[in-house]
Design a protein around this motif. Structure first.
Motif, PDB file in Angstrom:
ATOM      1  N   VAL A   1      67.918  55.311  16.505  1.00 30.97           N
ATOM      2  CA  VAL A   1      67.740  54.665  18.394  1.00 30.97           C
ATOM      3  C   VAL A   1      67.644  55.693  19.574  1.00 30.97           C
ATOM      4  N   ASN A   2      66.622  55.137  20.452  1.00 28.45           N
ATOM      5  CA  ASN A   2      66.526  55.991  20.944  1.00 28.45           C
ATOM      6  C   ASN A   2      67.326  55.527  22.541  1.00 28.45           C
ATOM      7  N   THR A   3      68.658  56.405  22.242  1.00 25.50           N
ATOM      8  CA  THR A   3      69.990  55.643  23.042  1.00 25.50           C
ATOM      9  C   THR A   3      69.326  55.196  24.887  1.00 25.50           C
ATOM     10  N   LYS A   4      69.163  56.345  24.992  1.00 26.82           N
ATOM     11  CA  LYS A   4      68.574  56.817  26.726  1.00 26.82           C
ATOM     12  C   LYS A   4      68.066  56.101  27.298  1.00 26.82           C
ATOM     13  N   LEU A   5      66.871  55.289  26.415  1.00 28.57           N
ATOM     14  CA  LEU A   5      66.476  53.962  26.415  1.00 28.57           C
ATOM     15  C   LEU A   5      67.013  52.519  26.982  1.00 28.57           C
ATOM     16  N   ILE A   6      67.974  52.497  26.192  1.00 25.77           N
ATOM     17  CA  ILE A   6      68.309  51.366  25.673  1.00 25.77           C
ATOM     18  C   ILE A   6      69.956  51.227  26.801  1.00 25.77           C
ATOM     19  N   ARG A   7      70.076  52.101  26.992  1.00 24.01           N
ATOM     20  CA  ARG A   7      71.227  51.877  28.422  1.00 24.01           C
ATOM     21  C   ARG A   7      70.241  51.563  29.388  1.00 24.01           C
ATOM     22  N   THR A   8      69.263  52.531  29.445  1.00 25.68           N
ATOM     23  CA  THR A   8      68.311  52.138  30.514  1.00 25.68           C
ATOM     24  C   THR A   8      67.819  50.976  30.931  1.00 25.68           C
ATOM     25  N   ILE A   9      67.629  50.027  29.782  1.00 20.70           N
ATOM     26  CA  ILE A   9      67.080  48.859  30.494  1.00 20.70           C
ATOM     27  C   ILE A   9      68.262  47.788  30.229  1.00 20.70           C
ATOM     28  N   VAL A  10      69.247  48.130  29.760  1.00 23.79           N
ATOM     29  CA  VAL A  10      70.072  47.360  30.041  1.00 23.79           C
ATOM     30  C   VAL A  10      70.529  47.335  31.362  1.00 23.79           C
ATOM     31  N   ILE A  11      70.753  48.362  32.011  1.00 21.77           N
ATOM     32  CA  ILE A  11      71.123  48.837  33.501  1.00 21.77           C
ATOM     33  C   ILE A  11      69.803  48.306  34.355  1.00 21.77           C
ATOM     34  N   ILE A  12      69.312  48.343  33.450  1.00 25.63           N
ATOM     35  CA  ILE A  12      67.756  47.800  34.835  1.00 25.63           C
ATOM     36  C   ILE A  12      68.324  46.850  35.037  1.00 25.63           C
ATOM     37  N   VAL A  13      67.964  45.329  33.425  1.00 27.55           N
ATOM     38  CA  VAL A  13      67.745  44.153  33.067  1.00 27.55           C
ATOM     39  C   VAL A  13      69.515  43.457  33.699  1.00 27.55           C
TER      40      VAL A  13
END
Length: 335
Positions: A233-245
């Motif tokens: 799991v790319n944790t940085k990508l998931i966190r970025t998606i959650v924050i942006i959306v």
């Protein structure tokens, strides 16, 4: 779990019908059914149903759809942030989006006389507040727990824009501008128009569905960073998606209806009592519960007195005892 979705969806439909029928001019279920049949099977609306058409389409339907979208957006955003930060006390405003949006709207109300600019400033400064929080995080990254620094950055950003909001309120015209700012900050669905709903409904729905789509990865974020990465799991990508959306749909919600608190905090807790802490089940449940909750509160705001009570006041009054109640079982629900 399909049973709970079906029950909540049916409850949502019932609440929608009640919301369309309740008001200063009551409309019976039979009239609503006749009206729907006219829409589906006739080329023109019968003259007897013309007034019902005006009341539903121009007044009640926009705020019903807005309540569903905003309630779902806040609830899903709150649940996503709570899962990402592994903190049950986190809400959609944790990164400063609500304070930034409030400042932007107050600024537009104080210096301009345009509802469009009020919404534009609200959205823009909400996003800017989150960017400011992320900027603070980037300065101190790798020096401490990044999630903790991000929360602290959100607190700093929120406090900054809250202070700027106080300055705008202090300098605003106390007879014309200040009452408008205060009323907007208390939240209301009364200014919602159908063209606004058409414009924002698809982006908000896509945002909610995106957060639901990454819910299985939010489960993995509850493990340590090393464990999550070992699962691919790319944790940085998931966190970025959650924050942006989550920021995006929260900012739209604020610019549509002003400040409406507590939904993103209490609905995820209540949903956990029903379905547990599995985010794949929790987030869709939050979306339905958030929509139902805000619809019910909006009905109270319209019907409680002769005048309309700002909806943000009612969500706080209702939210506080609900939060106290769910805290009794929150430890069990989060396990």
């Amino acid at each position: 779990m399909k049973n709970i979705y079906i029950k909540l969806f049916l409850l949502l439909l019932i609440t929608v019908f009640l919301s369309l029928s309740l008001g200063k001019y009551p409309i019976s279920f039979e009239q609503i059914i006749n009206y729907i049949q006219e829409l589906l099977f006739s080329n023109e609306i019968d003259e007897n149903l013309q007034m019902i058409d005006n009341i539903i389409v121009e007044i009640r339907l926009p705020r019903v759809i807005a309540a569903i979208l905003i309630g779902a957006a806040y609830a899903v955003s709150g649940a996503s942030f709570q899962a990402m930060f592994i903190n049950p006390l986190v809400s959609p405003g944790i990164l400063g989006v609500l304070s930034g949006s409030a400042f932007g709207a107050a600024l537009a109300i104080a210096f301009f006389d345009s509802w469009f600019l009020t919404q534009l400033f609200s959205f823009s400064f909400g996003v800017l507040a989150v960017i400011f929080a992320i900027f603070i995080t980037m300065i101190y990254q790798n020096r401490a727990n990044n999630s903790l620094i991000l929360i602290l950055g959100g607190i700093i950003s929120g406090s900054t824009f809250s202070t700027l909001l106080s300055i705008v309120k202090f300098t605003a015209d106390p007879y014309e501008k200040l009452p408008s700012i205060v009323y907007w900050l208390m939240g209301s669905l009364s200014y919602i128009e159908l063209n606004q709903i058409v414009l924002v409904s698809i982006p908000m729905l896509l945002g909610v569905l995106t957060l639901i789509g990454v819910s299985k990865y939010l489960n993995i974020l509850s493990f340590s960073e090393e464990e999550a990465k070992s699962m691919g799991v790319n944790t940085k990508l998931i966190r970025t998606i959650v924050i942006i959306v989550a920021t995006f749909i929260s900012a739209i919600s604020v610019c549509l209806a002003g400040m409406i608190g507590w939904i993103g905090l209490i609905i995820p807790h209540f949903a956990r009592l029903l379905v547990g802490a599995n985010n794949q089940v929790l987030l869709p449940t939050c979306a339905l519960l958030g929509a139902i909750f805000l619809l019910i509160v909006d009905n109270f705001s319209r019907m409680l007195f002769e005048f309309e009570v700002p909806i943000g006041i009612l969500t706080s009054i209702i939210g506080i005892p609900i939060f106290i109640f769910v805290l009794k079982s929150s430890k069990k629900a989060l396990q």
